[in-house]
Design an enzyme around this catalytic site. Structure first.
Site, PDB file in Angstrom:
ATOM      1  N   CYS A 265      -6.246   9.290   3.040  1.00  0.00           N
ATOM      2  CA  CYS A 265      -6.695   8.866   4.304  1.00  0.00           C
ATOM      3  C   CYS A 265      -6.014   7.846   5.042  1.00  0.00           C
ATOM      4  O   CYS A 265      -6.070   7.825   6.122  1.00  0.00           O
ATOM      5  CB  CYS A 265      -8.172   8.804   4.294  1.00  0.00           C
ATOM      6  SG  CYS A 265      -9.200  10.108   3.755  1.00  0.00           S
TER       7      CYS A 265
ATOM      8  N   HIS B 295     -10.175   4.775  10.763  1.00  0.00           N
ATOM      9  CA  HIS B 295     -10.220   6.004  10.451  1.00  0.00           C
ATOM     10  C   HIS B 295     -11.743   6.566  10.543  1.00  0.00           C
ATOM     11  O   HIS B 295     -12.656   5.794  10.186  1.00  0.00           O
ATOM     12  CB  HIS B 295      -9.725   5.715   8.587  1.00  0.00           C
ATOM     13  CG  HIS B 295      -9.963   7.213   8.040  1.00  0.00           C
ATOM     14  ND1 HIS B 295      -9.603   8.204   8.299  1.00  0.00           N
ATOM     15  CD2 HIS B 295     -10.717   7.172   6.920  1.00  0.00           C
ATOM     16  CE1 HIS B 295      -9.949   9.099   7.294  1.00  0.00           C
ATOM     17  NE2 HIS B 295     -10.779   8.522   6.424  1.00  0.00           N
TER      18      HIS B 295
ATOM     19  N   ASN C 285     -14.251  13.759   8.785  1.00  0.00           N
ATOM     20  CA  ASN C 285     -13.234  13.187   8.333  1.00  0.00           C
ATOM     21  C   ASN C 285     -11.970  13.973   8.065  1.00  0.00           C
ATOM     22  O   ASN C 285     -11.877  15.037   7.212  1.00  0.00           O
ATOM     23  CB  ASN C 285     -13.640  12.408   6.976  1.00  0.00           C
ATOM     24  CG  ASN C 285     -12.472  11.644   6.302  1.00  0.00           C
ATOM     25  OD1 ASN C 285     -11.363  11.764   6.597  1.00  0.00           O
ATOM     26  ND2 ASN C 285     -12.833  11.110   5.249  1.00  0.00           N
TER      27      ASN C 285
HETATM   28  C1  LIG Z   1     -21.244  10.156   1.211  1.00  0.00           C
HETATM   29  C2  LIG Z   1     -22.154   9.095   1.997  1.00  0.00           C
HETATM   30  C3  LIG Z   1     -22.387   9.793   3.403  1.00  0.00           C
HETATM   31  C4  LIG Z   1     -23.384   9.356   1.492  1.00  0.00           C
HETATM   32  O1  LIG Z   1     -24.198   8.368   1.822  1.00  0.00           O
HETATM   33  P1  LIG Z   1     -25.181   7.473   0.979  1.00  0.00           P
HETATM   34  O2  LIG Z   1     -26.206   6.690   2.075  1.00  0.00           O
HETATM   35  O3  LIG Z   1     -24.338   6.578   0.516  1.00  0.00           O
HETATM   36  O4  LIG Z   1     -26.112   8.369   0.207  1.00  0.00           O
HETATM   37  P2  LIG Z   1     -26.044   8.454  -1.678  1.00  0.00           P
HETATM   38  O5  LIG Z   1     -24.630   8.591  -2.003  1.00  0.00           O
HETATM   39  O6  LIG Z   1     -26.541   6.993  -1.696  1.00  0.00           O
HETATM   40  O7  LIG Z   1     -27.249   9.625  -1.599  1.00  0.00           O
HETATM   41  C5  LIG Z   1     -28.496   9.332  -1.252  1.00  0.00           C
HETATM   42  C6  LIG Z   1     -29.027  10.671  -1.342  1.00  0.00           C
HETATM   43  O8  LIG Z   1     -28.774  11.630  -0.362  1.00  0.00           O
HETATM   44  C7  LIG Z   1     -28.122  12.962  -1.230  1.00  0.00           C
HETATM   45  N1  LIG Z   1     -27.448  13.671  -0.447  1.00  0.00           N
HETATM   46  C8  LIG Z   1     -26.004  13.493  -0.404  1.00  0.00           C
HETATM   47  N2  LIG Z   1     -25.450  14.443   0.332  1.00  0.00           N
HETATM   48  C9  LIG Z   1     -26.613  14.899   0.938  1.00  0.00           C
HETATM   49  C10 LIG Z   1     -26.454  15.925   2.155  1.00  0.00           C
HETATM   50  N3  LIG Z   1     -25.216  16.521   2.564  1.00  0.00           N
HETATM   51  N4  LIG Z   1     -27.776  16.245   2.357  1.00  0.00           N
HETATM   52  C11 LIG Z   1     -28.693  16.002   1.942  1.00  0.00           C
HETATM   53  N5  LIG Z   1     -28.842  14.786   0.935  1.00  0.00           N
HETATM   54  C12 LIG Z   1     -27.630  14.317   0.599  1.00  0.00           C
HETATM   55  C13 LIG Z   1     -27.837  12.031  -2.373  1.00  0.00           C
HETATM   56  O9  LIG Z   1     -27.762  13.418  -3.531  1.00  0.00           O
HETATM   57  C14 LIG Z   1     -28.848  11.108  -2.802  1.00  0.00           C
HETATM   58  O10 LIG Z   1     -29.904  11.687  -3.401  1.00  0.00           O
HETATM   59  P3  LIG Z   1     -30.764  11.122  -4.524  1.00  0.00           P
HETATM   60  O11 LIG Z   1     -31.131   9.796  -4.008  1.00  0.00           O
HETATM   61  O12 LIG Z   1     -31.956  12.147  -4.655  1.00  0.00           O
HETATM   62  O13 LIG Z   1     -29.667  10.853  -5.794  1.00  0.00           O
HETATM   63  C15 LIG Z   1     -21.765   7.853   2.037  1.00  0.00           C
HETATM   64  O14 LIG Z   1     -21.508   7.267   0.889  1.00  0.00           O
HETATM   65  C16 LIG Z   1     -20.272   7.693   2.393  1.00  0.00           C
HETATM   66  O15 LIG Z   1     -19.967   8.206   3.688  1.00  0.00           O
HETATM   67  N6  LIG Z   1     -19.472   6.929   1.701  1.00  0.00           N
HETATM   68  C17 LIG Z   1     -18.071   6.776   1.957  1.00  0.00           C
HETATM   69  C18 LIG Z   1     -17.311   8.176   2.113  1.00  0.00           C
HETATM   70  C19 LIG Z   1     -15.892   7.981   2.789  1.00  0.00           C
HETATM   71  O16 LIG Z   1     -15.622   7.272   3.487  1.00  0.00           O
HETATM   72  N7  LIG Z   1     -15.003   9.042   2.088  1.00  0.00           N
HETATM   73  C20 LIG Z   1     -13.928   8.805   2.678  1.00  0.00           C
HETATM   74  C21 LIG Z   1     -13.068   7.590   2.470  1.00  0.00           C
HETATM   75  S1  LIG Z   1     -11.388   8.075   3.093  1.00  0.00           S
END
Ligand SMILES: CC(C)(COP(=O)(O)OP(=O)(O)OC[C@H]1O[C@@H](n2cnc3c(N)ncnc32)[C@H](O)[C@@H]1OP(=O)(O)O)[C@@H](O)C(=O)NCCC(=O)NCCS
Length: 324
Positions: free
Chosen positions: A114, A251, A281
């Site tokens: 990315c 980004h 993304n």
């Molecule tokens: C991926 C992302 C959106 C998840 O959001 P978050 O608030 O961190 O959520 P978590 O990973 O803590 O998950 C919270 C809950 O949501 C759930 N969950 C994850 N994806 C889900 C979806 N699409 N729909 C519903 N629930 C979802 C998880 O399973 C978790 O459930 P649990 O508490 O029962 O285990 C976030 O972490 C993120 O954006 N991270 C950075 C990603 C990124 O930038 N990547 C690329 C960099 S280049």
């Protein structure tokens, strides 16, 4: 006299197929509401079967060349940032070079996931300021839909496909922040974070392309701090302060990361180009897509100072300051 790499053209391409969040409700335990509130994403574009990274990159390149009023025959180098090439080799860049009808110059790919477009711009800038080339096409193009695990709701709702491109041209400057063009670059990587974001296949391991794996929550915590820090470093290297910045072009991974970074830089969201709601993304394509859309919307104008920042697998991250 100082040579500067000045942006003279910008363009983008998005595949025709638009997939709304609600589509994922049919196959996964997820909801439009969860995706919107946790990521800011509302929809994304996915390439059709047979539509490749080089095809999308070529379309974006043509748009950028038209915007610059430059013919492909004038281009000295084509640099493509991608982690989803058509083939293991040759490079996507040489495929685009052919499609543009070029039989001169040189072309190669850069892979920093990315952060790839920042790395590619840095490379193009170095080649221009060293006098090696005069006109460069820098392209970010990705088909991340091809490396999604469609059963993993925590990753497959986040990514999209697309391409963006810039034409950079050597122009004389005074060597001050008043110059148009790339004013500074800051690049970083730390391989100790490999497991936070990677693809579980490859040529020398599984012999397959693999699927994307991510520790989203851990990555989230790294992202805001590292993005704000690299942006501040790049702004300082340019001899500027955060107050001098007209536009943050981040980004486009998650609206909460974008907002957190802008807040740390002391900027309101009306000075941030945001496209994540429509594109998701798109990895290395996300910044040139945002630049192109930002210009189209009338946000980024000639003379504006932009800081672009990105982080991705590696981890690799960086920022670049450009006077548009
Ligand atoms: C991926 C992302 C959106 C998840 O959001 P978050 O608030 O961190 O959520 P978590 O990973 O803590 O998950 C919270 C809950 O949501 C759930 N969950 C994850 N994806 C889900 C979806 N699409 N729909 C519903 N629930 C979802 C998880 O399973 C978790 O459930 P649990 O508490 O029962 O285990 C976030 O972490 C993120 O954006 N991270 C950075 C990603 C990124 O930038 N990547 C690329 C960099 S280049």
């Amino acid at each position: 006299m100082t040579i500067r790499a000045v942006v003279t053209g910008v363009g983008h391409y998005l595949p025709a197929r638009v997939v709304e969040n609600a589509e994922f409700e049919k196959t996964l335990d997820t909801s439009d509401e969860w995706i919107r509130t946790r990521t800011g994403i509302e929809r994304r574009h996915f390439a059709e079967e047979g539509e490749t990274t080089s095809m999308m990159g070529t379309a974006a390149a043509k748009a950028a060349l038209a915007d610059a009023g430059v013919d492909a025959s004038e281009i000295d180098a084509v640099i493509v940032a991608t982690s989803t090439p058509d083939l293991t080799f040759p490079s996507v860049a040489t495929m685009i070079q052919k499609e543009l009808g070029m039989s001169c110059g040189f072309a190669f790919d850069v892979q920093a996931v990315c952060a790839g477009f920042i790395y590619a711009l840095s490379n193009a800038n170095a080649q221009i300021v060293s006098g090696q080339v005069k006109k460069v096409l820098v392209i970010g193009a990705e088909t991340f839909s091809r490396i999604m695990d469609w059963t993993d709701r925590s990753t497959c709702v986040l990514f999209g496909d697309g391409a963006g491109a810039l034409v950079l041209e050597a122009q004389e400057g005074k060597g001050t922040p008043e110059d148009r063009g790339i004013l500074s670059v800051d690049l970083n990587s730390d391989g100790n974070y490999k497991d936070m974001l990677y693809v579980d296949g490859g040529v020398s391991t599984t012999g397959t392309a693999g699927k994307l794996r991510m520790q989203g929550n851990a990555l989230f915590r790294q992202a805001v701090q590292k993005l704000a820090s690299t942006a501040e470093t790049a702004i300082g290297k340019a001899g500027l302060t955060t107050q001098d910045i007209d536009w943050i072009v981040p980004h486009q991974a998650n609206i909460r990361i974008i907002e957190g970074t802008a807040k740390r830089l002391g900027h309101a969201m009306d000075q941030v180009v945001v496209t994540v709601q429509d594109h998701g993304n798109t990895s290395a394509a996300s910044i040139p897509l945002a630049m192109s859309v930002g210009k189209e919307r009338g946000q980024i104008k000639t003379g504006d100072i932009c800081v672009a920042e990105a982080i991705g697998g590696g981890l690799a991250w960086g920022a670049i300051v450009i006077r548009w």
